[in-house]
Motif scaffolding. Structure first.
Motif, PDB file in Angstrom:
ATOM      1  N   ILE A  35       0.835  -1.198   0.000  1.00  6.55           N
ATOM      2  CA  ILE A  35       0.000   0.000   0.000  1.00  6.55           C
ATOM      3  C   ILE A  35       0.869   1.247   0.000  1.00  6.55           C
ATOM      4  CG2 ILE A  35      -1.616   1.316   1.410  1.00  6.55           C
ATOM      5  CD1 ILE A  35      -3.000  -1.188   2.140  1.00  6.55           C
ATOM      6  N   LEU A  38       1.984   1.897  -3.508  1.00  3.62           N
ATOM      7  CA  LEU A  38       0.902   2.437  -4.340  1.00  3.62           C
ATOM      8  C   LEU A  38       0.669   3.911  -4.033  1.00  3.62           C
ATOM      9  CD1 LEU A  38      -1.619  -0.519  -4.215  1.00  3.62           C
ATOM     10  CD2 LEU A  38      -0.476   0.346  -6.223  1.00  3.62           C
TER      11      LEU A  38
ATOM     12  N   MET B  14     -10.301   5.035   0.042  1.00  2.00           N
ATOM     13  CA  MET B  14      -8.920   4.660   0.352  1.00  2.00           C
ATOM     14  C   MET B  14      -8.723   4.546   1.860  1.00  2.00           C
ATOM     15  SD  MET B  14      -6.302   6.749  -2.021  1.00  2.00           S
ATOM     16  CE  MET B  14      -5.586   6.020  -3.471  1.00  2.00           C
ATOM     17  N   VAL B  34      -5.495  -4.688   0.187  1.00  2.00           N
ATOM     18  CA  VAL B  34      -4.458  -4.231  -0.744  1.00  2.00           C
ATOM     19  C   VAL B  34      -4.998  -4.201  -2.164  1.00  2.00           C
ATOM     20  CG1 VAL B  34      -2.247  -4.824  -1.747  1.00  2.00           C
ATOM     21  CG2 VAL B  34      -2.563  -4.980   0.683  1.00  2.00           C
ATOM     22  N   PHE B  37      -7.164  -1.231  -2.432  1.00  2.00           N
ATOM     23  CA  PHE B  37      -6.367  -0.016  -2.473  1.00  2.00           C
ATOM     24  C   PHE B  37      -5.753   0.167  -3.867  1.00  2.00           C
ATOM     25  CE2 PHE B  37      -3.444   3.170  -1.159  1.00  2.00           C
ATOM     26  CZ  PHE B  37      -4.095   3.770  -0.115  1.00  2.00           C
ATOM     27  N   GLY B  38      -5.322  -0.943  -4.484  1.00  2.00           N
ATOM     28  CA  GLY B  38      -4.781  -0.862  -5.835  1.00  2.00           C
ATOM     29  C   GLY B  38      -5.822  -0.357  -6.820  1.00  2.00           C
ATOM     30  N   THR B  41      -6.222   3.200  -6.392  1.00  2.00           N
ATOM     31  CA  THR B  41      -5.091   3.920  -6.980  1.00  2.00           C
ATOM     32  C   THR B  41      -5.325   4.149  -8.462  1.00  2.00           C
ATOM     33  OG1 THR B  41      -3.714   2.724  -5.436  1.00  2.00           O
ATOM     34  CG2 THR B  41      -2.598   3.899  -7.171  1.00  2.00           C
ATOM     35  N   ALA B  44      -7.820   6.843  -8.743  1.00  2.00           N
ATOM     36  CA  ALA B  44      -7.276   8.134  -8.337  1.00  2.00           C
ATOM     37  C   ALA B  44      -6.401   8.712  -9.443  1.00  2.00           C
ATOM     38  CB  ALA B  44      -6.475   7.974  -7.046  1.00  2.00           C
ATOM     39  N   ILE B  45      -5.585   7.861 -10.082  1.00  2.00           N
ATOM     40  CA  ILE B  45      -4.714   8.364 -11.155  1.00  2.00           C
ATOM     41  C   ILE B  45      -5.557   8.842 -12.332  1.00  2.00           C
ATOM     42  CG2 ILE B  45      -3.022   7.643 -12.868  1.00  2.00           C
ATOM     43  CD1 ILE B  45      -1.810   5.905 -10.670  1.00  2.00           C
ATOM     44  N   LEU B  48      -7.117  12.117 -11.226  1.00  2.00           N
ATOM     45  CA  LEU B  48      -6.078  13.157 -11.092  1.00  2.00           C
ATOM     46  C   LEU B  48      -5.703  13.723 -12.447  1.00  2.00           C
ATOM     47  CD1 LEU B  48      -3.498  11.936  -8.445  1.00  2.00           C
ATOM     48  CD2 LEU B  48      -4.725  14.080  -8.468  1.00  2.00           C
ATOM     49  N   PHE B  57      -2.514  10.865 -19.111  1.00  2.00           N
ATOM     50  CA  PHE B  57      -1.981   9.842 -18.213  1.00  2.00           C
ATOM     51  C   PHE B  57      -2.986   8.714 -17.970  1.00  2.00           C
ATOM     52  CE2 PHE B  57       0.833  13.216 -16.074  1.00  2.00           C
ATOM     53  CZ  PHE B  57       1.681  13.163 -17.159  1.00  2.00           C
ATOM     54  N   LEU B  60      -1.835   5.171 -18.180  1.00  2.00           N
ATOM     55  CA  LEU B  60      -1.046   4.667 -17.061  1.00  2.00           C
ATOM     56  C   LEU B  60      -1.921   3.880 -16.095  1.00  2.00           C
ATOM     57  CD1 LEU B  60       1.875   5.126 -15.997  1.00  2.00           C
ATOM     58  CD2 LEU B  60       0.881   6.783 -14.477  1.00  2.00           C
ATOM     59  N   VAL B  63      -2.393   0.266 -17.012  1.00  2.00           N
ATOM     60  CA  VAL B  63      -1.272  -0.619 -16.683  1.00  2.00           C
ATOM     61  C   VAL B  63      -1.243  -0.904 -15.190  1.00  2.00           C
ATOM     62  CG1 VAL B  63       1.183  -0.940 -16.964  1.00  2.00           C
ATOM     63  CG2 VAL B  63      -0.075   0.354 -18.631  1.00  2.00           C
ATOM     64  N   TYR B  64      -1.642   0.107 -14.364  1.00  2.00           N
ATOM     65  CA  TYR B  64      -1.723  -0.130 -12.919  1.00  2.00           C
ATOM     66  C   TYR B  64      -2.714  -1.239 -12.629  1.00  2.00           C
ATOM     67  CZ  TYR B  64       1.051   3.627 -11.069  1.00  2.00           C
ATOM     68  OH  TYR B  64       2.073   4.417 -10.700  1.00  2.00           O
ATOM     69  N   ILE B  67      -1.002  -4.511 -13.252  1.00  2.00           N
ATOM     70  CA  ILE B  67      -0.003  -4.838 -12.229  1.00  2.00           C
ATOM     71  C   ILE B  67      -0.701  -5.324 -10.962  1.00  2.00           C
ATOM     72  CG2 ILE B  67       1.693  -3.818 -10.680  1.00  2.00           C
ATOM     73  CD1 ILE B  67       2.483  -1.986 -12.988  1.00  2.00           C
ATOM     74  N   GLY B  71      -0.273  -8.928  -9.273  1.00  2.00           N
ATOM     75  CA  GLY B  71       0.252  -9.000  -7.915  1.00  2.00           C
ATOM     76  C   GLY B  71      -0.619  -9.856  -7.015  1.00  2.00           C
ATOM     77  N   ALA B  74      -0.350 -13.454  -7.839  1.00  2.00           N
ATOM     78  CA  ALA B  74       0.900 -14.041  -7.353  1.00  2.00           C
ATOM     79  C   ALA B  74       0.809 -14.346  -5.867  1.00  2.00           C
ATOM     80  CB  ALA B  74       2.061 -13.081  -7.635  1.00  2.00           C
TER      81      ALA B  74
END
Lengths: 180, 92
Positions: A35, A38, B14, B34, B37-38, B41, B44-45, B48, B57, B60, B63-64, B67, B71, B74
């Motif tokens: 976190i 991020l 968040m 998590v 939160f991702g 994110t 938020a991007i 923003l 952007f 971007l 791609v987040y 990821i 993650g 995994a």
């Protein structure tokens, strides 16, 4: 609004960092470090450092978290509580932090267009890059054109390192007597 | 104005996900926090970009998302088999 978002995100960062030092469950700490990455990636986007944010999200939030959890599987997920509480580490951290903040006082103000770093070679690149390389993005032009051989070398190093790690981990190993 | 409200809502979400990651109590609460939160994110991007007047952007955040997905896969794979290099059910 953007400043407001900055403050809230920095507040989240502080909360996560403090929680990471207080929690004893190491698995929770690994998740919180994801976190943290991020959050700092969003802060980098706010600062217009998009490529840095990209690396932070891929390496910090993605790979590092998985590596941490891989380590936890080998060690154990509870931190041992040491009875000693010494003041020396806290003093060292406070002193280092104070020294770093003192160091930033000499730096030019944030977003100052007259700062030396924006006066030296940046105008030349911004002016000549579209003519010399034809690449619209200046960062890409520097990486792939002006420093093309350097980048090729870096990529080779990273490729070799990846190969070494794969060989060490034994991926693609045939099972004894198996079909795969 | 609309983006401000959206950004505020994302920040509140968040904070909620963060509190779940801090409080736990179970392992899967934290993994889900998590992941949550991702996702926030990514949002938020995206917001923003419009808030700061640079919507290019937006790529971007895509791609987040990828990821974040990889993650979590995994981490979960690790808990299922205890080994990232495990071939899973396809190898048998």
């Amino acid at each position: 609004m953007a400043e407001f978002v900055d403050f809230i995100l920095l507040g989240f960062l502080a909360v996560v960092a403090l929680a990471m030092t207080r929690l004893r469950n190491l698995f929770a700490v690994a998740m919180l470090s994801g976190i943290y990455s991020l959050l700092s990636a969003v802060l980098f986007v706010v600062l217009d450092a998009v490529d840095v944010a990209f690396t932070e999200a891929a390496v910090g939030a993605g790979i590092t978290t998985v590596l941490m959890i891989g380590t936890l599987a080998l060690t154990g997920t509870e931190e041992k509580i040491s009875g000693r509480h010494t003041m020396i580490p806290l003093l060292i951290v406070l002193f280092t932090g104070a020294a770093l903040i003192y160091g930033t006082l000499d730096m030019p103000a944030f977003e100052d267009p007259q700062a030396p770093v924006h006066q030296h070679v940046a105008p030349k690149y911004l002016r000549d890059t579209p003519i010399e390389t034809g690449v619209p993005n200046v960062v890409t032009a520097v990486l792939a054109s002006y420093r093309g051989y350097d980048t090729l070398g870096e990529t080779t190093v990273i490729f070799t390192a990846g190969l070494g790690v794969i060989i060490l981990l034994g991926l693609g190993q045939r099972k004894p007597g198996g079909t795969a | 104005m609309m983006f401000d409200v959206t950004m505020a809502a994302i920040l509140v979400t968040m904070a909620l996900a963060l509190s779940r990651a801090l409080l736990g109590p179970s392992l899967y609460d934290r993994i889900l926090a998590v992941n949550m939160f991702g996702t926030k994110t990514v949002l938020a991007i995206a917001v923003l970009g419009f808030l700061m007047g640079r919507p290019e952007f937006l790529d971007l955040s895509l791609v987040y998302g990828v990821i974040n997905y990889i993650g979590v896969i995994a981490i979960l794979k690790f808990f299922e088999s205890g080994d990232l290099a495990h071939p899973g059910h396809f190898g048998e």
